[in-house]
Design an enzyme around this catalytic site. Structure first.
Site, PDB file in Angstrom:
ATOM      1  N   LYS A  31     -55.482 -18.996 -21.994  1.00 13.99           N
ATOM      2  CA  LYS A  31     -54.539 -18.637 -23.176  1.00 13.99           C
ATOM      3  C   LYS A  31     -55.243 -19.337 -24.487  1.00 13.99           C
ATOM      4  O   LYS A  31     -55.126 -19.171 -25.311  1.00 13.99           O
ATOM      5  CB  LYS A  31     -53.027 -19.271 -22.801  1.00 13.99           C
ATOM      6  CG  LYS A  31     -52.593 -18.192 -21.770  1.00 13.99           C
ATOM      7  CD  LYS A  31     -51.758 -18.722 -20.973  1.00 13.99           C
ATOM      8  CE  LYS A  31     -51.375 -17.135 -19.505  1.00 13.99           C
ATOM      9  NZ  LYS A  31     -49.806 -17.796 -19.118  1.00 13.99           N
TER      10      LYS A  31
ATOM     11  N   GLN B 257     -45.336 -22.613 -18.569  1.00 13.17           N
ATOM     12  CA  GLN B 257     -46.198 -22.696 -17.387  1.00 13.17           C
ATOM     13  C   GLN B 257     -45.876 -22.693 -16.420  1.00 13.17           C
ATOM     14  O   GLN B 257     -45.120 -23.513 -16.212  1.00 13.17           O
ATOM     15  CB  GLN B 257     -47.926 -22.875 -17.541  1.00 13.17           C
ATOM     16  CG  GLN B 257     -48.692 -22.151 -16.752  1.00 13.17           C
ATOM     17  CD  GLN B 257     -48.951 -21.131 -17.103  1.00 13.17           C
ATOM     18  OE1 GLN B 257     -49.308 -20.493 -18.044  1.00 13.17           O
ATOM     19  NE2 GLN B 257     -48.860 -19.997 -15.861  1.00 13.17           N
TER      20      GLN B 257
ATOM     21  N   ASP C 281     -42.799 -15.212 -23.560  1.00 16.87           N
ATOM     22  CA  ASP C 281     -42.809 -14.809 -22.169  1.00 16.87           C
ATOM     23  C   ASP C 281     -41.934 -13.587 -21.716  1.00 16.87           C
ATOM     24  O   ASP C 281     -41.640 -12.850 -21.110  1.00 16.87           O
ATOM     25  CB  ASP C 281     -42.919 -16.397 -21.778  1.00 16.87           C
ATOM     26  CG  ASP C 281     -44.362 -15.878 -20.614  1.00 16.87           C
ATOM     27  OD1 ASP C 281     -44.935 -15.737 -20.679  1.00 16.87           O
ATOM     28  OD2 ASP C 281     -44.646 -17.441 -20.715  1.00 16.87           O
TER      29      ASP C 281
END
Ligand code: NAP
Length: 315
Positions: free
Chosen positions: A55, A99, A125
């Site tokens: 990422k 994460q 997200d």
């Protein structure tokens, strides 16, 4: 024998990236800094390390500012929340990604506590309850990257969603639930299945669009698939057990050869025999995966543009 058309994600991911590039350039010129993404990684889970590296690399290549905030596996929830608060306040960061998974020692509700603490405007997200609520009402700006990536893949390859019967196997907050909502908002008739669903294969076999998101290697066999159906395989499970690999890929097959060379193999939820009956099938790897990162870039740029429009001073 393979009859299904393979739906590779890379071409669509490249297309999305090429659409994002001029937006990054325009934002950088207008605001005087690039869109910024802060990634919080707690602990040293090898799979998470790999995802985060990828990422960061993709974001930097796209011209974004991408910063890694690392915490040791012994970090407390309070320490993690303090990093999130700092990124919430940062003018240079438009997107924040924490994460998953957080270390188990942080407690069962740690992820919810952390997601609740994110500034919803920076939640790239789409996990904050405000963004999930907006998704339910079909008015979300930031939606979970993998399911919205799958929608892009289907729509941009001309697969009709409206009126289709869709079955989603998996009901996680990250994939299954948002996937089902996005399909429903595009007028599919959606059934959500999970580990307690009775007659799962029979239910799945009614689908025109079948999305498998369980993390159970090869679970979706021919019996689950209506001939000609579109099958989207979200599962990504690394296998290092030879017998488990051989249940999906027999000795002599190309993927078995890859396993012998590397000692492990990333596999999906869909058994390769499904290619004999499906009309269209996303491969693992190379199907859904490339879209997740492309959508993370797009969400970050979108968050940056919205913040700049609202505040006009995020330099
Ligand atoms: P998760 O949170 O573990 O959820 C799995 C879901 O599958 C649960 O709802 C579970 O049902 C259901 N399930 C498990 N076994 C089942 C069975 N035998 N029959 C029917 N349903 C079953 O996983 P996730 O985070 O959604 O991820 C799913 C998979 O997608 C994983 O392999 C993950 O690595 C992969 N993934 C890939 C990407 C990508 O970019 N390619 C992104 C995200 C996730 P219950 O709710 O009843 O337990």
């Amino acid at each position: 024998m393979s009859g299904a058309t393979l739906l590779e994600g890379k071409a669509v991911a490249d297309q999305i990236r090429s659409e994002v590039a001029p937006r990054v350039a325009a934002f950088t010129a207008d605001v005087g800094r690039p869109p910024g993404l802060g990634i919080v990684l707690v602990g040293d889970d090898p799979a998470s390390e790999l995802y985060v590296r990828s990422k960061l690399k993709t974001a930097s290549e796209a011209g974004l500012r991408a910063d890694l905030e690392r915490l040791p596996s012994t970090a407390t929830l309070a320490e993690t929340l303090a990093v999130v608060e700092r990124l919430n306040r940062s003018e240079a960061h438009d997107g924040i990604l924490v994460q998953s998974p957080l270390p188990a020692a942080m407690g069962d509700d740690a992820e919810h506590r952390v997601f609740d603490a994110l500034d919803p405007a920076k939640d790239v997200d789409g996990f904050h309850p405000a963004n999930v609520g907006k998704l339910v009402q079909n008015r979300a700006a930031l939606v979970s990257c993998t399911p919205i990536g799958i929608i892009e893949l289907l729509e941009r390859t001309g697969i009709a969603i409206a009126g289709a019967r869709a079955v989603v196997i998996g009901r996680s907050d990250i994939v299954g639930k948002p996937m089902a909502l996005l399909l429903m908002h595009r007028h599919a008739t959606v059934t959500i299945c999970h580990s307690r669903t009775s007659d799962l294969a029979q239910v799945a076999a009614q689908a025109d669009i079948l999305v498998a998101a369980t993390g159970r290697p090869g679970m979706v066999t021919k019996e689950f698939v209506k001939p000609g159906a579109v099958v989207v395989d979200v599962g990504t499970t690394p296998l290092s057990d030879r017998a488990a690999v051989e249940r999906m890929f027999p000795p002599g097959s190309t993927r078995h050869g890859v396993f012998l060379k590397r000692g492990s193999l990333v596999v999906g939820d869909v058994h390769p025999e499904v290619a004999q009956v499906a009309g269209t099938l996303t491969p693992v790897p190379g199907g859904v995966g490339p879209l997740t990162i492309a959508l993370l870039l797009r969400n970050t740029v979108q968050a940056a543009e919205l913040r700049a429009r609202k505040g006009g001073k995020h330099r």
